[in-house]
Enzyme design. Structure first.
Site, short mmCIF file in Angstrom:
data_model
loop_
_atom_site.label_atom_id
_atom_site.label_comp_id
_atom_site.label_asym_id
_atom_site.label_seq_id
_atom_site.Cartn_x
_atom_site.Cartn_y
_atom_site.Cartn_z
N CYS A 349 0.79 -1.23 0.00
CA CYS A 349 0.00 0.00 0.00
C CYS A 349 0.82 1.29 0.00
O CYS A 349 0.49 2.20 -0.77
CB CYS A 349 -1.05 0.00 1.10
SG CYS A 349 -0.61 -0.89 2.59
N ARG A 378 7.73 -10.69 4.90
CA ARG A 378 7.32 -10.50 6.28
C ARG A 378 8.09 -11.48 7.14
O ARG A 378 8.11 -12.68 6.86
CB ARG A 378 5.83 -10.78 6.44
CG ARG A 378 4.98 -9.84 5.62
CD ARG A 378 3.52 -10.18 5.74
NE ARG A 378 2.74 -9.23 4.94
CZ ARG A 378 1.42 -9.25 4.83
NH1 ARG A 378 0.73 -10.18 5.48
NH2 ARG A 378 0.79 -8.36 4.11
N GLN A 396 1.27 -11.05 -3.40
CA GLN A 396 -0.15 -10.75 -3.22
C GLN A 396 -0.75 -10.34 -4.55
O GLN A 396 -0.13 -9.59 -5.30
CB GLN A 396 -0.32 -9.58 -2.25
CG GLN A 396 -0.13 -9.95 -0.81
CD GLN A 396 -0.39 -8.75 0.09
OE1 GLN A 396 0.04 -7.64 -0.21
NE2 GLN A 396 -1.10 -8.97 1.17
N ASP A 398 -2.68 -8.01 -5.20
CA ASP A 398 -3.14 -6.84 -4.46
C ASP A 398 -3.77 -5.81 -5.39
O ASP A 398 -3.50 -5.80 -6.59
CB ASP A 398 -1.91 -6.20 -3.78
CG ASP A 398 -2.28 -5.52 -2.48
OD1 ASP A 398 -3.48 -5.40 -2.20
OD2 ASP A 398 -1.35 -5.11 -1.77
N HIS A 400 -5.45 -1.49 -5.04
CA HIS A 400 -5.92 -0.39 -4.22
C HIS A 400 -6.89 0.44 -5.04
O HIS A 400 -6.61 0.74 -6.20
CB HIS A 400 -4.74 0.44 -3.72
CG HIS A 400 -3.81 -0.37 -2.87
ND1 HIS A 400 -2.72 -1.05 -3.39
CD2 HIS A 400 -3.84 -0.67 -1.55
CE1 HIS A 400 -2.13 -1.71 -2.42
NE2 HIS A 400 -2.78 -1.51 -1.29
N LYS A 480 -12.16 -4.86 7.89
CA LYS A 480 -11.98 -5.64 6.67
C LYS A 480 -13.05 -6.71 6.52
O LYS A 480 -13.69 -7.10 7.49
CB LYS A 480 -10.60 -6.28 6.66
CG LYS A 480 -10.38 -7.26 7.79
CD LYS A 480 -9.08 -8.02 7.66
CE LYS A 480 -8.90 -9.00 8.81
NZ LYS A 480 -7.77 -9.89 8.64
N HIS A 526 -8.15 -1.52 0.14
CA HIS A 526 -7.13 -2.52 -0.18
C HIS A 526 -7.90 -3.79 -0.46
O HIS A 526 -8.78 -4.13 0.32
CB HIS A 526 -6.22 -2.83 1.00
CG HIS A 526 -5.60 -1.64 1.65
ND1 HIS A 526 -4.25 -1.43 1.64
CD2 HIS A 526 -6.12 -0.62 2.35
CE1 HIS A 526 -3.98 -0.34 2.31
NE2 HIS A 526 -5.10 0.18 2.76
#
Length: 648
Positions: A349, A378, A396, A398, A400, A480, A526
């Site tokens: 992000c 991570r 991911q 991912d 946005h 979320k 997200h």
RNA sequence: GCCCGCCUAGCUCAACUGGCAGAGCACUUCACUUGUAAUGAAGAGGUUCCCGGUUCGAGUCCGGGGGCGGGCUCCA
């Protein structure tokens, strides 16, 4: 004068009248002798009770037998008591803590005297001792004691954990009396209920040992957890053990290397090395996600792996996520004389926000949707890593979405729809949805959280979707929605997620120009559809037991020349298949056909194409399917076309 | 991080109480040219996870480290 009676309502709606003071066992006997023999417990107004418990008039009454859904937990709880009984017999100085039934068995957490903790070989003697108590058919006897008296009783036995449990019950819940259950020489603090006697435990097995902290608190004593499972019959137990074996044969950590999909190396714990077959699988999965991106107005971006430490201060990750992050430093000092510190991104992000803020935006562009297949790193504590399912680096899928608060509901709709379509494509039809709210460690005001949680909830309610609520399970920057799927073995996996965020736009001072020509702050969504691409691949491997459907198989057809002189023809066949969009390879080894077929079967390729003199003469292939065996000869072009059709 | 267990050839696993480190598969070479689940022979392959200690002698025993596996509230 007749005795005063009490009346019970039975499940079929009829009524049963009994003498005052009757117990559950009396009621069962009044209904039928067979039922009385089969009875394990009773349910009174929906509450599970011992057979010996006295009844009150007017209640809804039901007899629990081994066919009842609650019966398995009851029997497993009984088995946990027998386990503690056996352990105390073998280790009189052991201290027992808690022993509940769990989803497919039971456990008991026990502190063994120093140096006497059992190893795997010690399970058999415990099982033998348990079997003796089950054979003895010891009745479970309940009694109630004032809490202080019970506390004293366990203190005298040096059972410190029981004393602590009772003391906490008194101080936290104001409990005055506690119940104890005795079987044989053993008496345990227990809320109950229990079955009538230990003989009703049909079949049991101790399965494993593990460490477990007292009350799950890592600052407290580490206890030894003995796991076991119990069933009503030996057959059920056998079936359960068979299912465990089945799960082992599907384990992606075993299938991954076996099918040349990926491997793990000591040089990088928790980070998979993807081999050509596995990389093909990842690309195929990625292709499905890209289709969703295309049809739903997402642009794709790519942001850096390594970003200045300062960025993570700004984003809030430093304060909330630092212990999960990797930090790196350049070898050389920069011109300022300092070694600049960078972090490997644990999330995409902040980078995505920098992309947004690298230009000016108009309200006409919103909702602005930007997707990224972003590799995030991570740090996970050693000991929690688990194949592809818990790793230290993953990609991911991912995205946005920058939009106005009013647009959130429509966007969430579209994301839910994308998830439904995508999961269905992979054969997962039942999707469970979960809404998670503000956790303890979080940023932002109460009012912002309320608005954020409200708009997600509204989107789900508007769609008429069922969802579970998980209070306190949101991320530090916003609430979320999580999406869970169920695999072929009935296991549930969290994959997709959709998170609303007011914080990041604020921290990065994101803005767009409104119709009023003034600057406004967008909100940010997200979202990830599959979550981790690698983890999803792992789930797919286990779901399909390595036998991927044709469209997902890394190698769809292996061409098997009968003799070396057919290799040229085999290569031409493979080339024709590739041209038609099918993935194939040729087994050119000088091996027997039997051998090549065996190896191809073990690789779980959907099709094997045997080519020899006959096929070469006719421009054909002899098709053998992994599912159906020998299918006979067809022209190459026809086979290529049928693969293309089946994949479309 | 913590508890228990494991780590020997690329893989799966042997090596009795401390006494010359082995097999099958895979790999390489040669022969065979194969028709629907393993053709045969030969060869090569090792810091027994790493560091230190005990011992005449360590894969084996002891200490430390690394990696892997099962777990670490589904609360009497």
């Amino acid at each position: 004068m007749p005795e005063p009676e009490l009346t019970l309502e039975l499940p079929d709606g009829s009524e049963l009248s009994l003498d005052q003071g009757a117990t559950g066992a009396d009621a069962a006997a009044a209904i039928g002798a067979g039922l009385a023999r089969a009875a394990l417990a009773v349910k009174v107004d929906g509450e599970l009770r011992d057979l010996g418990s006295p009844l009150r008039g007017g209640a809804k009454f039901e007899v629990v037998t081994k066919d009842s859904p609650e019966a398995l937990d009851l029997v497993r709880h009984d088995a946990a008591h027998v386990l503690a009984e056996a352990v105390l017999e073998l280790w009189p100085k052991a201290k027992i803590s808690i022993g509940p039934p769990i989803s497919d068995g039971f456990y008991y957490d026990i502190e063994f005297p120093d140096g006497e903790a059992p190893g795997p070989d010690d399970l058999a003697p415990i099982e033998e001792a348990m079997a003796a108590h089950i054979k003895a058919d010891e009745p479970f006897e309940r009694r109630e004691l004032p809490a202080a008296e019970a506390s004293e009783l366990f203190r005298a036995q040096d059972q410190d954990y029981k004393v602590e449990l009772i003391d906490d019950l008194v101080s936290d819940e104001g409990t005055e009396t506690v119940s104890l259950y005795r079987n044989g020489e053993f008496e345990d603090l227990c809320r109950g209920p229990h079955g009538p006697s230990t003989g009703r435990i049909g079949a049991f097995k101790l399965t494993s040992l593990a460490g477990a902290y007292w009350r799950g608190d890592e600052n407290r004593q580490m206890l030894t957890r003995v796991y076991g499972t119990a069933f009503h019959s030996k057959q059920d137990l056998k079936e359960h053990l068979r299912r465990i074996e089945e799960a082992k044969t599907r384990d992606h950590r075993r299938l991954g290397p076996e099918l040349d999909l990926f491997s793990f190396r000591e040089e990088s714990p928790g980070m998979p090395f993807w081999l050509p077959n596995g990389t093909t699988l990842l690309r195929l999965i990625e292709g499905e996600v890209r289709q969703q991106l295309r049809s739903r107005g997402y642009a794709e971006i790519k942001t850096p792996q390594v970003l200045d430490e300062e960025l993570w201060h700004r984003s809030g990750h430093w304060d909330n996520y630092r212990e999960n992050m990797y930090f790196v430093e350049a070898a050389e000092r920069e011109s300022g004389g300092e070694r600049r510190r960078f972090a490997l991104k644990p999330m995409n992000c902040p980078g995505a926000c920098l992309v947004y803020s690298s230009g000016r935006h108009s309200y006409r562009e919103l909702p602005l949707r930007m997707a990224e297949f972003g590799l995030v790193s991570r740090y996970e504590r050693e000991g929690v890593l688990h194949g592809l399912l818990r790793v230290r680096a993953f990609t991911q899928d991912d995205a946005h979405v920058y939009c106005t608060l009013e647009q959130v509901t429509d966007e969430v709709d579209s994301i839910c729809e994308a998830i439904d379509e995508l999961y269905a494509r992979f054969g997962f039809d039942d999707v469970r949805v979960e809404l998670s709210t503000r956790p303890e460690k979080s940023i932002g005001t109460d009012e912002e959280w309320e608005r954020a949680e409200g708009s997600l909830r509204e989107a789900l309610e508007r769609q008429g979707r069922e969802f579970d609520l998980s209070p306190g399970e949101g991320t530090f920057y916003g609430p979320k929605i999580d999406f869970h799927i169920t695999d072929a073995l009935g296991r549930s996996w969290q994959c997709g997620t959709c998170q609303l965020d007011f914080q990041m736009p604020e921290r990065f001072e994101l803005s767009y120009t409104g119709a009023d020509n003034a600057d406004h702050r967008p909100v940010m969504l997200h979202r990830a559809l599959l979550g981790s691409m690698e983890r999803f691949a792992g789930i797919l491997i286990e779901h399909h037991a390595g036998r991927f459907p044709l469209w997902l198989a890394p190698v769809q057809a292996i061409v098997l020349p009968v003799a070396d002189r057919h290799n040229d023809y085999a290569r031409r066949v493979a080339a024709e298949l590739e041209a038609a969009g099918a993935r194939s390879r040729v087994d050119e080894r000088s091996e027997s056909v039997g051998r090549k077929i065996r190896d191809a079967e073990l690789s779980r390729a959907p099709f094997m194409l045997v080519v020899g003199d006959n096929e070469e003469g006719e421009g054909a292939v002899s098709v053998r399917s992994h599912e159906e065996g020998d299918l006979g000869a067809v022209p190459v072009a026809e086979f290529a076309r049928s693969i293309a059709e089946r994949v479309a």
